[in-house]
Design a protein around this motif. Structure first.
Motif, PDB file in Angstrom:
ATOM      1  N   LEU A  62       0.809  -1.220   0.000  1.00 28.30           N
ATOM      2  CA  LEU A  62       0.000   0.000   0.000  1.00 28.30           C
ATOM      3  C   LEU A  62       0.842   1.270   0.000  1.00 28.30           C
ATOM      4  O   LEU A  62       0.302   2.378  -0.040  1.00 28.30           O
ATOM      5  N   GLY A  63       2.145   1.100   0.048  1.00 27.55           N
ATOM      6  CA  GLY A  63       3.032   2.260   0.031  1.00 27.55           C
ATOM      7  C   GLY A  63       2.937   3.106   1.284  1.00 27.55           C
ATOM      8  O   GLY A  63       3.192   4.316   1.255  1.00 27.55           O
ATOM      9  N   ILE A  64       2.596   2.484   2.409  1.00 26.32           N
ATOM     10  CA  ILE A  64       2.488   3.212   3.675  1.00 26.32           C
ATOM     11  C   ILE A  64       3.882   3.496   4.227  1.00 26.32           C
ATOM     12  O   ILE A  64       4.695   2.576   4.386  1.00 26.32           O
ATOM     13  N   LYS A  65       4.160   4.748   4.512  1.00 26.30           N
ATOM     14  CA  LYS A  65       5.481   5.156   4.992  1.00 26.30           C
ATOM     15  C   LYS A  65       5.544   5.293   6.511  1.00 26.30           C
ATOM     16  O   LYS A  65       6.601   5.567   7.068  1.00 26.30           O
ATOM     17  N   ILE A  66       4.416   5.113   7.178  1.00 29.83           N
ATOM     18  CA  ILE A  66       4.381   5.210   8.640  1.00 29.83           C
ATOM     19  C   ILE A  66       5.211   4.071   9.235  1.00 29.83           C
ATOM     20  O   ILE A  66       5.038   2.909   8.840  1.00 29.83           O
ATOM     21  N   PRO A  67       6.104   4.333  10.173  1.00 28.79           N
ATOM     22  CA  PRO A  67       6.908   3.261  10.774  1.00 28.79           C
ATOM     23  C   PRO A  67       6.032   2.166  11.378  1.00 28.79           C
ATOM     24  O   PRO A  67       5.035   2.450  12.044  1.00 28.79           O
ATOM     25  N   LEU A  68       6.413   0.909  11.122  1.00 25.99           N
ATOM     26  CA  LEU A  68       5.664  -0.247  11.609  1.00 25.99           C
ATOM     27  C   LEU A  68       6.419  -0.917  12.758  1.00 25.99           C
ATOM     28  O   LEU A  68       7.599  -1.246  12.626  1.00 25.99           O
ATOM     29  N   PHE A  69       5.717  -1.094  13.875  1.00 34.70           N
ATOM     30  CA  PHE A  69       6.275  -1.770  15.041  1.00 34.70           C
ATOM     31  C   PHE A  69       5.493  -3.061  15.292  1.00 34.70           C
ATOM     32  O   PHE A  69       4.275  -3.106  15.074  1.00 34.70           O
ATOM     33  N   MET A  70       6.179  -4.082  15.742  1.00 36.79           N
ATOM     34  CA  MET A  70       5.555  -5.362  16.068  1.00 36.79           C
ATOM     35  C   MET A  70       5.685  -5.639  17.564  1.00 36.79           C
ATOM     36  O   MET A  70       6.364  -4.919  18.294  1.00 36.79           O
ATOM     37  N   SER A  71       5.053  -6.714  17.999  1.00 36.64           N
ATOM     38  CA  SER A  71       5.160  -7.156  19.388  1.00 36.64           C
ATOM     39  C   SER A  71       6.249  -8.211  19.517  1.00 36.64           C
ATOM     40  O   SER A  71       6.787  -8.705  18.519  1.00 36.64           O
ATOM     41  N   HIS A  72       6.531  -8.600  20.747  1.00 37.64           N
ATOM     42  CA  HIS A  72       7.489  -9.678  21.005  1.00 37.64           C
ATOM     43  C   HIS A  72       6.979 -11.018  20.520  1.00 37.64           C
ATOM     44  O   HIS A  72       7.722 -12.006  20.515  1.00 37.64           O
ATOM     45  N   GLY A  73       5.710 -11.074  20.090  1.00 41.96           N
ATOM     46  CA  GLY A  73       5.137 -12.320  19.570  1.00 41.96           C
ATOM     47  C   GLY A  73       5.728 -12.760  18.243  1.00 41.96           C
ATOM     48  O   GLY A  73       5.475 -13.885  17.794  1.00 41.96           O
ATOM     49  N   VAL A  74       6.525 -11.894  17.595  1.00 33.91           N
ATOM     50  CA  VAL A  74       7.166 -12.281  16.337  1.00 33.91           C
ATOM     51  C   VAL A  74       8.687 -12.307  16.477  1.00 33.91           C
ATOM     52  O   VAL A  74       9.408 -12.246  15.475  1.00 33.91           O
ATOM     53  N   ALA A  75       9.166 -12.416  17.697  1.00 33.99           N
ATOM     54  CA  ALA A  75      10.612 -12.366  17.942  1.00 33.99           C
ATOM     55  C   ALA A  75      11.289 -13.696  17.626  1.00 33.99           C
ATOM     56  O   ALA A  75      11.887 -14.338  18.486  1.00 33.99           O
ATOM     57  N   SER A  76      11.179 -14.108  16.374  1.00 36.25           N
ATOM     58  CA  SER A  76      11.869 -15.310  15.915  1.00 36.25           C
ATOM     59  C   SER A  76      12.177 -15.157  14.434  1.00 36.25           C
ATOM     60  O   SER A  76      11.546 -14.368  13.731  1.00 36.25           O
ATOM     61  N   LYS A  77      13.133 -15.933  13.951  1.00 35.01           N
ATOM     62  CA  LYS A  77      13.517 -15.889  12.541  1.00 35.01           C
ATOM     63  C   LYS A  77      12.344 -16.251  11.635  1.00 35.01           C
ATOM     64  O   LYS A  77      12.325 -15.886  10.457  1.00 35.01           O
ATOM     65  N   ARG A  78      11.374 -16.968  12.180  1.00 35.03           N
ATOM     66  CA  ARG A  78      10.227 -17.372  11.378  1.00 35.03           C
ATOM     67  C   ARG A  78       9.498 -16.155  10.815  1.00 35.03           C
ATOM     68  O   ARG A  78       9.046 -16.178   9.666  1.00 35.03           O
ATOM     69  N   PHE A  79       9.383 -15.111  11.607  1.00 38.41           N
ATOM     70  CA  PHE A  79       8.719 -13.903  11.124  1.00 38.41           C
ATOM     71  C   PHE A  79       9.482 -13.309   9.946  1.00 38.41           C
ATOM     72  O   PHE A  79       8.885 -12.913   8.934  1.00 38.41           O
ATOM     73  N   ILE A  80      10.788 -13.234  10.060  1.00 34.69           N
ATOM     74  CA  ILE A  80      11.598 -12.674   8.980  1.00 34.69           C
ATOM     75  C   ILE A  80      11.462 -13.519   7.720  1.00 34.69           C
ATOM     76  O   ILE A  80      11.374 -12.997   6.597  1.00 34.69           O
ATOM     77  N   GLN A  81      11.409 -14.840   7.887  1.00 29.88           N
ATOM     78  CA  GLN A  81      11.226 -15.730   6.737  1.00 29.88           C
ATOM     79  C   GLN A  81       9.868 -15.511   6.073  1.00 29.88           C
ATOM     80  O   GLN A  81       9.766 -15.455   4.845  1.00 29.88           O
ATOM     81  N   LEU A  82       8.821 -15.353   6.884  1.00 24.34           N
ATOM     82  CA  LEU A  82       7.477 -15.168   6.344  1.00 24.34           C
ATOM     83  C   LEU A  82       7.302 -13.805   5.684  1.00 24.34           C
ATOM     84  O   LEU A  82       6.668 -13.689   4.628  1.00 24.34           O
ATOM     85  N   ALA A  83       7.850 -12.785   6.314  1.00 20.54           N
ATOM     86  CA  ALA A  83       7.672 -11.424   5.807  1.00 20.54           C
ATOM     87  C   ALA A  83       8.643 -11.081   4.692  1.00 20.54           C
ATOM     88  O   ALA A  83       8.383 -10.180   3.888  1.00 20.54           O
ATOM     89  N   GLY A  84       9.770 -11.783   4.614  1.00 13.72           N
ATOM     90  CA  GLY A  84      10.752 -11.520   3.569  1.00 13.72           C
ATOM     91  C   GLY A  84      11.316 -10.116   3.653  1.00 13.72           C
ATOM     92  O   GLY A  84      11.580  -9.586   4.737  1.00 13.72           O
ATOM     93  N   ASP A  85      11.469  -9.485   2.503  1.00 13.12           N
ATOM     94  CA  ASP A  85      12.053  -8.137   2.451  1.00 13.12           C
ATOM     95  C   ASP A  85      11.194  -7.103   3.177  1.00 13.12           C
ATOM     96  O   ASP A  85      11.709  -6.057   3.600  1.00 13.12           O
TER      97      ASP A  85
END
Length: 376
Positions: free
Chosen positions: A236-259
């Motif tokens: 969507l081209g949203i430039k607002i900074p995105l913050f996540m919770s500690h619920g994604v504090a694993s490499k799995r999130f990075i693998q799923l979200a990619g770039d």
């Protein structure tokens, strides 16, 4: 005939002696299902530590028999498996479950059965109000929110939008995000939610995009939903900074979200950035040792495995202090002080069965597919 009776008695004596030389500890873990990325490192960690303890002769000469059941992340299955551990396996203590909703589902059973439980889930409701037989190692979502909000205050962020999962973890986080906002002079301009199985959150994000003045988006949930949010924000081209919770504090999130994970910030335990910590940090040596042991056997380490590390080690402390019954284990857990673990430094008391504070979190940023410490 006398010789036969003697042999039978001897066999029974040996069997009873062997049985007496084992203490049964149960574990309820999401090994399969949508939260297996949480449960698998927990299972790996529990087995690794118990195998190591038993190879060294056990605790005070008594070996631990670890009984692990897969909850599949489902509350109903968790209740069934908890009953089995308590009434069939006759365990002395239970570690888990992995998820907040599953933990909350078995608390009445745990309280009635008078078996100590150390949950590996985050919801503050697990230990607030304090429940006699229930402890936890995962940091409460309230602590994660406080650490995130203090970071916002330090960086002059006061107008945010929240997007939370309709799960036990997400709903508990949403409550804390709203409850603690005024304390940090934060105004929530949008309050959106998504279902645990949703894979597209563009409608919620378009609403947020169209609100003027939003300085940060906070997504609170566990995978795979947050990864979809990261992708949708990029699309969507949203430039607002995105913050996540500690619920994604694993490499799995990075693998799923990619770039699309690049640049996302979140509160997390120190394990992810252990090498980046100051050398005088009291957790650093413990974190590095666990990370080395785990990665030599299983691959990339996860903060969720750390929750299991803390739980089994505190039970081991109780056993070393001659606790033999569920009641004695519970009493010893309540007296644990300054235990340096993976998730933080734990101090339990009669009125505090969570044991941590906001300082056990740091703020990390995803950079080049890895974690970078940005606020200690």
């Amino acid at each position: 005939m006398k010789r036969f009776i003697f042999i039978i008695v001897g066999v029974l004596f040996i069997a009873s002696t062997a049985f007496a030389d084992v203490i049964k500890i149960g574990a309820l873990v999401s090994i399969t299902g949508p939260t297996s990325f949480l449960g698998q490192p927990e299972k790996n960690t529990l087995e690794m530590i118990v195998n190591d303890i038993n190879k060294k002769g056990g605790v005070n000469g008594t070996k631990i028999k670890l009984i692990i059941y897969d909850t599949k992340g489902q509350p109903a299955t968790t209740v069934m498996m908890a009953r089995k551990l308590i009434y069939s396996d006759r365990v002395k203590a239970i570690i888990g479950p992995t998820r907040s909703g599953s933990t909350l589902a078995i608390i009445p059973l745990i309280q009635r059965a008078r078996i100590p439980l150390i949950s590996m889930a985050s919801s503050y409701k697990i230990t607030t109000p304090t429940k006699k037989w229930v402890f936890k190692t995962a940091p409460s979502d309230s602590l994660a929110v406080e650490r995130l909000y203090s970071y916002f205050s330090d960086h002059n962020i006061h107008r945010i939008a929240i997007l939370t999962a309709q799960t036990g973890f997400g709903e508990s986080g949403r409550e804390e995000l709203k409850k603690l906002a005024s304390k940090y002079n934060i105004k929530i301009l949008a309050d959106e939610t998504f279902n645990a199985t949703d894979t597209n959150m563009t409608s919620q994000l378009i609403k947020i995009k169209n609100i003027k003045g939003v300085e940060a988006i906070v997504c609170w949930g566990t995978n795979p939903g947050p990864a979809s949010v990261a992708k949708n924000v990029k699309q969507l081209g949203i430039k607002i900074p995105l913050f996540m919770s500690h619920g994604v504090a694993s490499k799995r999130f990075i693998q799923l979200a990619g770039d699309t994970a690049e640049g996302i910030k979140l509160p997390a335990g120190k394990l992810l950035v252990a090498e980046q910590l100051p050398k005088n940090d009291p957790q650093r040596a413990v974190l590095l040792a666990y990370k080395k042991d785990y990665q030599s056997k299983f691959g990339p380490v996860s903060t969720f495995g750390g929750h299991a590390y803390d739980a089994i080690h505190m039970i081991i402390i109780a056993l070393k202090n001659e606790a033999k019954t569920p009641s004695q284990i519970r009493d010893q857990l309540e007296h644990i002080k300054n235990f340096v673990g993976i998730t933080g430094i734990f101090t339990y008391s009669k009125d505090n069965h969570a044991g941590l504070d906001p300082s056990d979190f740091c703020i990390v940023e995803i950079k080049n597919g890895n974690w970078k410490l940005i606020a200690y």
